[in-house]
Design a protein around this motif. Structure first.
Motif, PDB file in Angstrom:
ATOM      1  N   LEU A   1       0.809  -1.221   0.000  1.00 42.89           N
ATOM      2  CA  LEU A   1       0.000   0.000   0.000  1.00 42.89           C
ATOM      3  C   LEU A   1       0.842   1.271   0.000  1.00 42.89           C
TER       4      LEU A   1
ATOM      5  N   LEU B   1       1.254   3.416  -3.164  1.00 39.54           N
ATOM      6  CA  LEU B   1       0.134   4.168  -3.726  1.00 39.54           C
ATOM      7  C   LEU B   1       0.199   5.620  -3.283  1.00 39.54           C
ATOM      8  N   ASP B   2      -0.141   6.511  -4.183  1.00 36.71           N
ATOM      9  CA  ASP B   2      -0.122   7.948  -3.912  1.00 36.71           C
ATOM     10  C   ASP B   2      -1.526   8.383  -3.496  1.00 36.71           C
ATOM     11  N   LYS B   3      -1.720   8.611  -2.207  1.00 38.73           N
ATOM     12  CA  LYS B   3      -3.057   8.961  -1.686  1.00 38.73           C
ATOM     13  C   LYS B   3      -3.568  10.308  -2.200  1.00 38.73           C
ATOM     14  N   SER B   4      -2.685  11.129  -2.783  1.00 38.17           N
ATOM     15  CA  SER B   4      -3.129  12.415  -3.313  1.00 38.17           C
ATOM     16  C   SER B   4      -3.748  12.271  -4.707  1.00 38.17           C
TER      17      SER B   4
ATOM     18  N   ILE C   1      -6.667   6.443  -7.429  1.00 39.20           N
ATOM     19  CA  ILE C   1      -6.044   5.146  -7.693  1.00 39.20           C
ATOM     20  C   ILE C   1      -6.997   4.348  -8.586  1.00 39.20           C
TER      21      ILE C   1
ATOM     22  N   LEU D   1      -9.265  -1.389  -1.621  1.00 41.27           N
ATOM     23  CA  LEU D   1      -8.664  -0.064  -1.425  1.00 41.27           C
ATOM     24  C   LEU D   1      -9.679   0.944  -0.899  1.00 41.27           C
ATOM     25  N   LYS D   2     -10.907   0.850  -1.374  1.00 38.70           N
ATOM     26  CA  LYS D   2     -11.972   1.736  -0.890  1.00 38.70           C
ATOM     27  C   LYS D   2     -12.161   1.561   0.613  1.00 38.70           C
TER      28      LYS D   2
ATOM     29  N   LYS E   1      -9.995   0.635   2.628  1.00 37.77           N
ATOM     30  CA  LYS E   1      -8.773   1.119   3.289  1.00 37.77           C
ATOM     31  C   LYS E   1      -8.681   2.642   3.263  1.00 37.77           C
TER      32      LYS E   1
ATOM     33  N   TYR F   1      -8.885   4.728   0.417  1.00 44.50           N
ATOM     34  CA  TYR F   1      -8.347   5.328  -0.802  1.00 44.50           C
ATOM     35  C   TYR F   1      -9.463   5.824  -1.704  1.00 44.50           C
ATOM     36  N   ASN F   2      -9.172   6.900  -2.435  1.00 40.08           N
ATOM     37  CA  ASN F   2     -10.049   7.371  -3.498  1.00 40.08           C
ATOM     38  C   ASN F   2      -9.715   6.494  -4.697  1.00 40.08           C
ATOM     39  N   THR F   3     -10.624   5.629  -5.081  1.00 41.58           N
ATOM     40  CA  THR F   3     -10.286   4.614  -6.075  1.00 41.58           C
ATOM     41  C   THR F   3     -11.446   4.278  -6.990  1.00 41.58           C
TER      42      THR F   3
END
Length: 149
Positions: free
Chosen positions: A82, A85-88, A91, A108-109, A111, A113-115
């Motif tokens: 993880l 991955l770039d959280k900014s 994804i 990922l959602k 977790k 994350y914007n995905t």
């Protein structure tokens, strides 16, 4: 010690189930729409540097053919990778069709994350990025990446 370990595993699985239950209970038409992205929209976001494409196929599949701007994180390695991955950024998970991409996106959602997942898959992306589209995309993508480095 073994007993404590088993209790921790049970507790973790129970939390995961609760969060998945909560996600499903709050699932709406808007969420259904927001979980998907098409190749055209993804290519624009990659050109702008606002998305990160994660190819979640197995290593051997990736080695056989891949998109050079995608990061290969096989689905079975995702939990321990993880940090890559770039959280900014948005994804976007992808595989040739979409089955594994949907699984990875949901994980990922949950977790935080914007995905989204690539609804037309890597095969659709390859089809979209042919000829003039490929040339224009690569030129823009390289230009954006040179500016950000």
């Amino acid at each position: 010690m073994k007993r404590v370990f088993l209790i921790l595993i049970f507790f973790t699985l129970s939390l995961w189930a609760q969060s998945y239950d909560a996600y499903l209970n709050s699932f709406t038409y808007e969420e259904r729409k927001d979980m998907k992205i098409r190749s055209v929209e993804l290519s624009v976001m990659l050109e702008r540097g606002t998305a990160q494409l994660i190819d979640i196929r197995f290593k051997e599949e990736y080695e056989a053919w891949h998109m050079p701007y995608a990061i290969n994180i096989p689905i079975n390695e995702l939990p321990k990778r993880l940090a890559e991955l770039d959280k900014s950024k948005l994804i976007v998970t992808a595989c040739p069709h979409k089955d594994r991409a949907i699984m990875a996106r949901t994980y990922l959602k949950l977790k935080g994350y914007n995905t989204r997942y690539l609804v037309d898959g890597l095969i659709g992306l390859a089809e979209f990025l042919r000829g003039d589209n490929a040339k224009e995309f690569i030129e823009e993508y390289k230009l954006i990446n040179m500016k950000s480095n």
